[in-house]
Design an enzyme around this catalytic site. Structure first.
Site, short mmCIF file in Angstrom:
data_model
loop_
_atom_site.label_atom_id
_atom_site.label_comp_id
_atom_site.label_asym_id
_atom_site.label_seq_id
_atom_site.Cartn_x
_atom_site.Cartn_y
_atom_site.Cartn_z
N ARG A 162 0.64 -1.11 0.04
CA ARG A 162 0.12 0.04 0.06
C ARG A 162 0.72 1.50 0.10
O ARG A 162 0.49 2.40 0.76
CB ARG A 162 -1.12 -0.01 1.30
CG ARG A 162 -1.98 -0.91 1.15
CD ARG A 162 -2.94 -0.84 -0.04
NE ARG A 162 -4.28 -1.49 -0.15
CZ ARG A 162 -4.30 -2.87 -0.31
NH1 ARG A 162 -3.23 -3.44 -1.05
NH2 ARG A 162 -5.34 -3.49 -0.25
N SER A 232 -11.21 -0.83 2.49
CA SER A 232 -10.44 -0.77 3.79
C SER A 232 -10.13 0.33 4.26
O SER A 232 -9.65 1.27 3.60
CB SER A 232 -9.07 -1.61 3.25
OG SER A 232 -9.57 -2.82 2.94
N GLU A 328 -5.56 3.79 6.01
CA GLU A 328 -5.11 3.51 4.78
C GLU A 328 -5.91 4.58 3.80
O GLU A 328 -5.27 5.14 2.74
CB GLU A 328 -5.86 2.18 4.11
CG GLU A 328 -5.01 1.72 2.82
CD GLU A 328 -6.16 1.37 1.89
OE1 GLU A 328 -6.56 2.34 1.33
OE2 GLU A 328 -6.50 -0.05 1.67
N1 EPU Z 1 -11.32 -10.81 9.12
C1 EPU Z 1 -11.94 -10.80 10.53
N2 EPU Z 1 -13.17 -10.13 10.49
C2 EPU Z 1 -14.00 -9.53 9.41
C3 EPU Z 1 -13.12 -9.77 8.21
C4 EPU Z 1 -11.94 -10.43 8.07
O1 EPU Z 1 -11.44 -11.14 11.50
O2 EPU Z 1 -15.04 -8.80 9.51
C5 EPU Z 1 -10.22 -11.53 8.85
C6 EPU Z 1 -10.29 -12.90 8.77
O3 EPU Z 1 -9.29 -13.61 9.28
C7 EPU Z 1 -9.75 -12.98 7.07
C8 EPU Z 1 -8.83 -11.93 7.30
O4 EPU Z 1 -9.24 -10.84 8.27
O5 EPU Z 1 -9.34 -14.13 6.72
C9 EPU Z 1 -8.39 -11.18 6.00
O6 EPU Z 1 -9.64 -10.82 5.30
P1 EPU Z 1 -10.00 -10.18 3.71
O7 EPU Z 1 -9.69 -11.35 3.16
O8 EPU Z 1 -11.14 -9.51 3.55
O9 EPU Z 1 -8.85 -9.32 3.71
P2 EPU Z 1 -8.25 -8.06 4.36
O10 EPU Z 1 -6.86 -7.98 5.03
O11 EPU Z 1 -9.31 -7.48 5.39
C10 EPU Z 1 -7.07 -6.99 2.26
C11 EPU Z 1 -7.08 -5.71 1.56
C12 EPU Z 1 -8.59 -5.47 0.79
C13 EPU Z 1 -8.53 -6.77 -0.21
C14 EPU Z 1 -8.68 -7.87 0.65
C15 EPU Z 1 -8.85 -9.27 -0.38
C16 EPU Z 1 -5.77 -4.05 2.80
C17 EPU Z 1 -5.75 -2.97 3.68
N3 EPU Z 1 -7.27 -4.71 2.27
O12 EPU Z 1 -8.26 -6.80 3.21
O13 EPU Z 1 -8.38 -4.29 -0.03
O14 EPU Z 1 -9.78 -6.33 -0.90
O15 EPU Z 1 -7.38 -8.12 1.40
O16 EPU Z 1 -7.69 -9.47 -0.78
O17 EPU Z 1 -4.68 -4.73 2.47
C18 EPU Z 1 -9.00 -1.84 0.02
O18 EPU Z 1 -7.70 -1.68 0.08
O19 EPU Z 1 -9.63 -1.14 0.16
C19 EPU Z 1 -9.25 -3.23 -0.04
C20 EPU Z 1 -10.57 -3.65 -0.06
#
Ligand code: EPU
Length: 332
Positions: A162, A232, A328
């Protein structure tokens, strides 16, 4: 060149907060952009795309530039792949669709990310195990101070999680981005959520991968046109080894990924959920019920209200897990 005065910024940020910009310009060419930069040299400047990753808490006393440079052009093509130049104002997902429909692979995991193509390199957008840095060959810019054209090779962009030189310095207006995409495609299992969505299909096509991602995102993430948000809200924190170990004593099930150089990435969404903030609401601002990393605006036009809410969330996570969540989203 048409410069507008005292423009309402509410239509230009996906959180839909209200603020005025003293000056506002929408250059349609690189030359127009250079003219504006030279004419308004002393004004404070902010460059925006679709405004999907920022919001305003107060009026902007300066010049906001929203480049309107369009066009998707194939620069080179060989048996293995294509090089495509995309104008900064093109909608990111329209470009992804363009690639997938022609069988060009490399951006399909980044399907449905809101925003413009020009904004993609700034925070090195990423999703489902892919980052845009892996397919960028050149970022074309104009330097704000001098008005000179400056093109950056991939190595010169300083890409990180990022992050990029464009985000770090804020000295350049991106006018177009050049991508190298492949004409072949093999699905590689990289991300649990995506593997699960494709579990009945061991050899998905490019468009099946795009469709699976669109399904996951539509299920988990709110549409900012219906429920204003900026995706995010926080970055996933990067921890040192001792910090990671401390976290695992507090939360033994916390997801922790190796992030290289003896550092570890954990999930901001997980921490927010474990801090008891998922679904939490204060006035017109809250954490989305289906994904803890999304802050949603249920009806305020005042950015200060969003700011105050996110500070509460940061406080809770800090208090419970001693981890600082870094936004972010850009806050002005
Ligand atoms: N999780 C929770 N609670 C929730 C949602 C998620 O505990 O309500 C935990 C779970 O363990 C899950 C992990 O978080 O396995 C990861 O969740 P997710 O796959 O949705 O990914 P994220 O790390 O929350 C990142 C990016 C997103 C991108 C997703 C999918 C960042 C800041 N965000 O989110 O990007 O779509 O991965 O790869 O790195 C964005 O930047 O605006 C964005 C949406």
């Amino acid at each position: 060149m048409n410069i507008q005065h005292n423009i309402q910024l509410q239509p230009y940020n996906s959180f839909k907060t209200k603020a005025l910009s003293k000056l506002f310009a929408q250059p349609a060419t690189v030359t127009e952009l250079q003219e504006i930069l030279s004419e308004y040299k002393t004004e404070k400047k902010l460059i925006i795309g679709k405004g999907c990753n920022l919001f305003f808490t107060r009026n902007f006393d300066g010049l906001i530039i929203k480049p309107e440079i369009y066009g998707i052009h194939i620069l080179e093509e060989d048996a293995a792949g294509v090089e495509i130049e995309v104008g900064a104002a093109e909608e990111w997902d329209k470009f992804v669709e363009f690639c997938v429909s022609r069988g060009y692979s490399g951006v399909e995991n980044l399907s449905l990310i809101p925003g413009t193509a020009g904004a993609a390199p700034i925070q090195n957008i990423g999703a489902y195990g892919a980052e845009v840095k892996d397919v960028i060959t050149c970022v074309k810019t104009v330097e704000i101070e001098s008005g000179h054209i400056q093109n950056f090779s991939n190595a010169a962009c300083g890409f990180a999680y990022r992050n990029s030189i464009f985000k770090q310095t804020q000295k350049f207006v991106i006018t177009s981005v050049v991508f190298r995409l492949s004409k072949s495609f093999t699905y590689i299992e990289k991300y649990a959520d995506l593997n699960l969505e494709l579990k009945n299909n061991s050899n998905p096509s490019l468009s099946q991968v795009r469709e699976a991602i669109i399904r996951i995102r539509t299920r988990k993430l709110p549409d900012y046109l219906e429920l204003p948000n900026a995706g995010s809200f926080f970055k996933n924190p990067i921890l040192s080894k001792p910090e990671k170990e401390k976290l695992l004593t507090l939360l033994p099930d916390a997801p922790v990924y190796n992030a290289g150089n003896d550092s570890f990435k954990t999930s901001a969404a997980y921490l927010i959920e474990k801090a008891g903030c998922k679904g939490k609401r204060k006035g017109n601002v809250g954490i989305y019920d289906h994904h803890a990393l999304i802050v949603v605006n249920y009806g305020t036009e005042n950015g200060e209200e969003i700011l105050s809410f996110i500070q509460d969330v940061q406080y809770e996570v800090q208090l419970k897990f001693n981890i600082e969540l870094e936004p972010e989203v850009w806050i002005y």
